[in-house]
Scaffold this motif. Structure first.
Motif, PDB file in Angstrom:
ATOM      1  N   ILE A 300      -7.693   4.501  -5.854  1.00  0.00           N
ATOM      2  CA  ILE A 300      -8.141   3.905  -4.593  1.00  0.00           C
ATOM      3  C   ILE A 300      -8.442   2.419  -4.766  1.00  0.00           C
ATOM      4  O   ILE A 300      -8.006   1.584  -3.964  1.00  0.00           O
ATOM      5  N   CYS A 489      -6.398   8.368   1.957  1.00  0.00           N
ATOM      6  CA  CYS A 489      -6.989   8.324   0.610  1.00  0.00           C
ATOM      7  C   CYS A 489      -8.359   7.657   0.497  1.00  0.00           C
ATOM      8  O   CYS A 489      -9.079   7.919  -0.466  1.00  0.00           O
ATOM      9  N   PHE A 490      -8.720   6.800   1.429  1.00  0.00           N
ATOM     10  CA  PHE A 490      -9.926   5.975   1.249  1.00  0.00           C
ATOM     11  C   PHE A 490     -11.167   6.638   1.845  1.00  0.00           C
ATOM     12  O   PHE A 490     -11.260   6.797   3.061  1.00  0.00           O
ATOM     13  N   PHE A 509      -9.842  13.172  -2.961  1.00  0.00           N
ATOM     14  CA  PHE A 509     -10.175  11.786  -2.653  1.00  0.00           C
ATOM     15  C   PHE A 509     -11.471  11.651  -1.872  1.00  0.00           C
ATOM     16  O   PHE A 509     -11.906  10.530  -1.587  1.00  0.00           O
TER      17      PHE A 509
END
Length: 536
Positions: A300, A489-490, A509
């Protein structure tokens, strides 16, 4: 007395057969759950410390921004009658290459020497590089000066955000790091202002690059009066010094609350000490790659830093004066100042709201604006250069209407960039646990400068090959891919402690887990505030 959430009490009820990793997670959760009086307000100590540290950001911004004006005013001062595109790319990319190498060692070096001493080293490099550039008389000596100053930029860009994060209250940590980004954008504005001031002066570019030594010298002096990070102090076994620093950070907290903060932090630090004492540097590097939670944090952080540079923003910082001169603006440096000013103003928006809105939401909401701005710029460049077959040729009488649209699209793009992508990736230290924080931030910052080197060294060549319209359309496509990465993903890290990373990334994630933890922390803090109000 600090309050601790019920799940911490349950963890404390585990039997003594807990693994070291379980004990580590217990201590991390306990530290995150301790709420101190007034931790949602900054003290004069934190403000002063962050402002002094943010001089590193100002130097970062100044030394990356000043070259834009210098390149169009050097003329024949370095030997050739006029710098070629290749020489301009070498001068520009030398800083980026130095920054890449500096960032690669900075985090690990700061784990060993301490954050403060490494920042002082960066200042010494800034001073040497600024003076070296100001007195050079050949292209290669200029490249050498830019390469040296790049080391300072790389070291400062890696260590300053981590130092700020480790000395800021949890609930205000995001905006404190953004203050460093504000300083970066402010440095770019100052650089463009000085470029404009010396634009018509013979040898004015020497003043442009040489004045960077002044803030570096000031920060070098200030660092004698700043404390070391409490996490580094605890790693050295200096508990009393760490407690004194924590007491200043949480100046409204009771002595008992400060003690709880220090004890919980000591437990997490002890885990990192055990890892440091039982592993080699190579094994710790392997640990960040092989341990799933660490690897996800690395993906990330590196992904965000790559996204920041592949958006093409720094091409504007490095070549904006060259670009605006090509499309017919009489005062290209002044026009570049408008772009850098937009960057500065919208970074102030992020300073205000990043801890309120959250990192993830700001990124997801602002990225489409970047795609729109770059797409509009691509269209404008296409119609602007129809009569020159897509090429930008100095002296051509281009349409003022399309030139104005290029400028407006750039302003819209920069405003979107500054709101999200310009500052969120520098929150990277939040993603790593202490035992790999130095290595992780080094890798992430190195990724930033590697992508910066790629973009900066190919921009002029890319325009020559596929035209300005094609280049900005290409950057728009990369921004779209970056937005999809953020979406899937974040995770959200606002309101979480620096030791929460391992909890977030245990099973993926952590997008849902981070929201759950954030709500839990917020409810705990609000409950504590309500109890305090009732007592009052």
């Amino acid at each position: 007395m600090g309050r601790v959430s019920d799940d911490v009490d349950e963890k404390k009820g585990y039997d003594d057969a807990q693994s070291p990793a379980q004990e580590h997670f217990s201590s991390e959760l306990a530290e995150a759950a301790i709420v101190a009086e007034g931790e949602d307000k900054n003290t004069w100590f934190v403000w002063l410390l962050v402002l002094c540290t943010s001089i590193s950001g100002l130097l970062f911004g100044y030394d990356t921004g000043v070259i834009s004006g210098a390149l169009v005013t050097i003329g024949g001062d370095l030997g050739p009658a006029e710098l070629s595109s290749g020489q301009k790319e070498l001068i520009t990319s030398a800083t980026t290459l130095g920054a890449l190498l500096g960032a690669l060692v900075a985090g690990m070096l700061s784990d060993f020497l301490g954050r403060r001493y490494v920042l002082a080293l960066a200042d010494a490099i800034f001073i040497g590089g600024a003076i070296g550039q100001a007195v050079c008389h050949t292209v290669w000596s200029m490249i050498g000066g830019r390469f040296l100053i790049g080391w300072g930029v790389g070291i400062a860009s890696c260590v300053a955000p981590v130092y700020i994060q480790e000395l800021s209250p949890t609930r205000l940590r995001g905006r404190m790091v953004v203050l460093n980004v504000v300083a970066i954008t402010g440095g770019q504005v100052i650089a463009y202002g000085i470029d404009a001031a010396f634009e018509s002066t013979a040898g004015g570019w020497r003043w442009m690059v040489g004045l960077g030594a002044v803030p570096a010298g000031l920060q070098f002096i200030f660092l004698f009066f700043l404390p070391e990070s409490p996490r580094i102090l605890l790693r050295r076994g200096n508990v009393e010094a760490a407690r004194a620093v924590m007491a200043k950070v949480y100046s409204k907290a009771t002595p008992e609350q400060v003690d709880l903060k220090v004890k919980a932090l000591s437990a997490a630090v002890q885990h990192s000490i055990e890892i440091a004492n039982t592993t080699t540097l190579f094994e710790r590097i392997k640990r960040i790659l092989m341990v799933p939670a660490n690897r996800r944090a690395l993906i990330i952080s590196c992904g965000l830093q790559a996204q920041q540079q592949l958006s093409g923003f720094n091409t504007l910082m490095y070549y904006s004066a060259t670009l605006f001169k090509s499309i017919g603006f009489d005062q290209p440096t002044a026009v570049g100042l408008i772009v850098s000013g937009t960057n500065f103003i919208f970074t102030l928006f992020a300073l205000k709201y990043i801890d309120i809105i959250g990192r993830r939401k700001i990124m997801i909401w602002s990225a489409p604006g970047m795609v729109i701005g770059l797409t509009l710029a691509s269209i404008a460049f296409h119609y602007l250069t129809l009569k020159t077959n897509g090429d930008l040729i100095d002296g051509t009488d281009y349409s003022t209407a399309w030139s104005a649209i290029v400028l407006l699209s750039m302003i819209f793009y920069v405003a979107s960039y500054a709101t999200g992508l310009g500052n969120v990736p520098w929150q990277q230290g939040e993603l790593f646990s202490l035992d790999v924080r130095g290595i992780g931030t080094s890798f992430a910052t190195t990724t930033n400068w590697a992508m910066n080197l790629l973009i900066g060294s190919t921009y002029l060549s890319l325009i020559d090959r596929i035209s300005a319209a094609g280049a900005f359309g290409f950057y728009a496509g990369l921004c779209l891919l970056g937005w999809l990465f953020d979406l899937f993903c974040f995770p959200e890290t606002a309101g979480l402690s620096l030791e929460d990373a391992q909890l977030i990334f245990q099973d993926g994630f952590g997008i849902r887990e981070s929201e759950r933890l954030r709500k839990e922390r917020l409810a705990l803090a609000n409950g504590h505030s309500a109890v305090g109000a009732e007592k009052a």
